[in-house]
Design an enzyme around this catalytic site. Structure first.
Site, PDB file in Angstrom:
ATOM      1  N   LYS A  28      45.477  38.907  45.386  1.00 58.48           N
ATOM      2  CA  LYS A  28      44.670  37.702  45.622  1.00 58.48           C
ATOM      3  C   LYS A  28      45.007  37.060  46.973  1.00 58.48           C
ATOM      4  CE  LYS A  28      44.068  36.467  40.724  1.00 58.48           C
ATOM      5  NZ  LYS A  28      44.149  35.354  39.735  1.00 58.48           N
ATOM      6  N   ASP A  86      48.883  35.466  40.793  1.00 56.57           N
ATOM      7  CA  ASP A  86      48.501  34.353  41.670  1.00 56.57           C
ATOM      8  C   ASP A  86      49.546  34.086  42.749  1.00 56.57           C
ATOM      9  OD1 ASP A  86      47.478  32.901  38.621  1.00 56.57           O
ATOM     10  OD2 ASP A  86      46.144  33.770  40.138  1.00 56.57           O
ATOM     11  N   ASP A 138      41.735  32.618  34.166  1.00 58.90           N
ATOM     12  CA  ASP A 138      42.408  32.653  32.850  1.00 58.90           C
ATOM     13  C   ASP A 138      43.791  32.004  32.914  1.00 58.90           C
ATOM     14  OD1 ASP A 138      40.889  35.816  32.256  1.00 58.90           O
ATOM     15  OD2 ASP A 138      40.435  33.913  31.293  1.00 58.90           O
ATOM     16  N   ASP A 185      42.604  30.313  40.196  1.00 59.11           N
ATOM     17  CA  ASP A 185      42.597  31.332  39.150  1.00 59.11           C
ATOM     18  C   ASP A 185      41.714  30.883  37.984  1.00 59.11           C
ATOM     19  OD1 ASP A 185      43.850  33.553  37.544  1.00 59.11           O
ATOM     20  OD2 ASP A 185      44.643  31.860  36.431  1.00 59.11           O
TER      21      ASP A 185
HETATM   22  O1  LIG Z   1      42.269  39.394  34.622  1.00 58.30           O
HETATM   23  C1  LIG Z   1      43.338  38.998  34.131  1.00 58.30           C
HETATM   24  O2  LIG Z   1      44.206  39.727  33.615  1.00 58.30           O
HETATM   25  C2  LIG Z   1      43.655  37.535  34.153  1.00 58.30           C
HETATM   26  O3  LIG Z   1      42.628  36.860  34.819  1.00 58.30           O
HETATM   27  P1  LIG Z   1      43.035  35.692  35.856  1.00 58.30           P
HETATM   28  O4  LIG Z   1      43.499  36.353  37.130  1.00 58.30           O
HETATM   29  O5  LIG Z   1      41.740  34.921  36.017  1.00 58.30           O
HETATM   30  O6  LIG Z   1      44.131  34.883  35.187  1.00 58.30           O
HETATM   31 MG   LIG Z   2      45.550  33.520  35.275  1.00 55.45          MG
END
Ligand SMILES: O=C(O)COP(=O)(O)O
Ligand SMILES: [Mg+2]
Length: 226
Positions: free
Chosen positions: A150, A177, A11, A9
């Site tokens: 995902k 995730d 963020d 992942d």
């Molecule tokens: O797009 C989002 O809300 C969060 O992004 P991520 O899946 O990289 O944590």
């Molecule tokens: Mg994330």
């Protein structure tokens, strides 16, 4: 069980708390001798820029599995379902003040600012019999098809790479995730992870954010997973 790749992942996992990239993580990825695949809710342009600047694979999962890229300059696999998401958005806009995020770049989802309670949105769409998934990643609210995530994205990526989903170490921080951590050979949640990610993981690091990812990599190496 020695794993052959990492799916990770962005963020909250390879970033600092302020969402900037943890540069130690980027450096560590380049030292590894296994491919590192980014997997995010962000749009494809964002993920490809991140992968290029870090120096890792252009095979990426974007929009929570709604878009899977076969490489920097090659086609993407794009899931259906955008119109359903737009219909749900139109309905919800009659009841709530909603602000779209990155609308111009999104092919399969409608993504909103987090200034509305996700439970309220879920209740309203279910009262109207709309079959759509609404998730809060801690960074944005995603109105998305329930048929991809995902985890389904990882199945597609594994096929592209001639691997099995069980060949991957999955690392993440949030509910979006969970599916890829369940589908992967081994899932690790970083210390700042939400409940759903913690429940889906086989291990959780002490450290949070990018430092948690560095710890996860060392944990995997010292336990013979990488
Ligand atoms: O797009 C989002 O809300 C969060 O992004 P991520 O899946 O990289 O944590
Ligand atoms: Mg994330």
């Amino acid at each position: 069980m020695v794993l052959k790749a990492i799916v990770i992942d962005i963020d909250g996992t390879i970033t600092n708390p302020n969402r900037s990239l943890d540069l130690d993580v980027a450096k560590r990825f380049r030292e590894l001798n296994v491919p590192v695949i980014l997997s995010t809710g962000n749009p494809l342009c964002y993920v490809h820029a991140a992968a290029k600047l870090i120096g890792i694979s252009g095979i990426v999962i974007a929009e929570n599995g709604g878009v899977v890229s076969t490489g920097f300059d090659s086609p993407s696999i794009i899931a259906d379902g955008k119109e359903e998401c737009e219909k749900a958005y139109e309905l919800l806009s009659q009841y709530y003040e909603l602000v779209k995020l990155d609308a111009a770049y999104r092919k399969t989802e409608v993504v909103l600012n987090r200034d509305v309670a996700v439970e309220d949105l879920r209740r309203t769409v279910s009262e109207h019999g709309i079959d759509i998934e609404i998730i809060d990643t801690g960074y944005a609210i995603h109105i998305k098809s329930s048929s991809m995530n995902k985890g389904t994205g990882l199945v597609t990526v594994a096929e592209l790479m001639g691997l099995e989903p069980s060949d991957y170490l999955a690392i993440g921080d949030s509910c979006n995730d969970a599916e890829m951590m369940q589908v992967a050979g081994f899932g690790i949640a970083v210390g700042n992870a939400d409940n759903e990610a913690r429940l889906a993981a086989k291990y959780m690091t002490q450290a949070s954010f990018g430092k948690g990812t560095l710890e996860a990599i060392e944990y995997a190496i010292s336990n013979g997973l990488l």
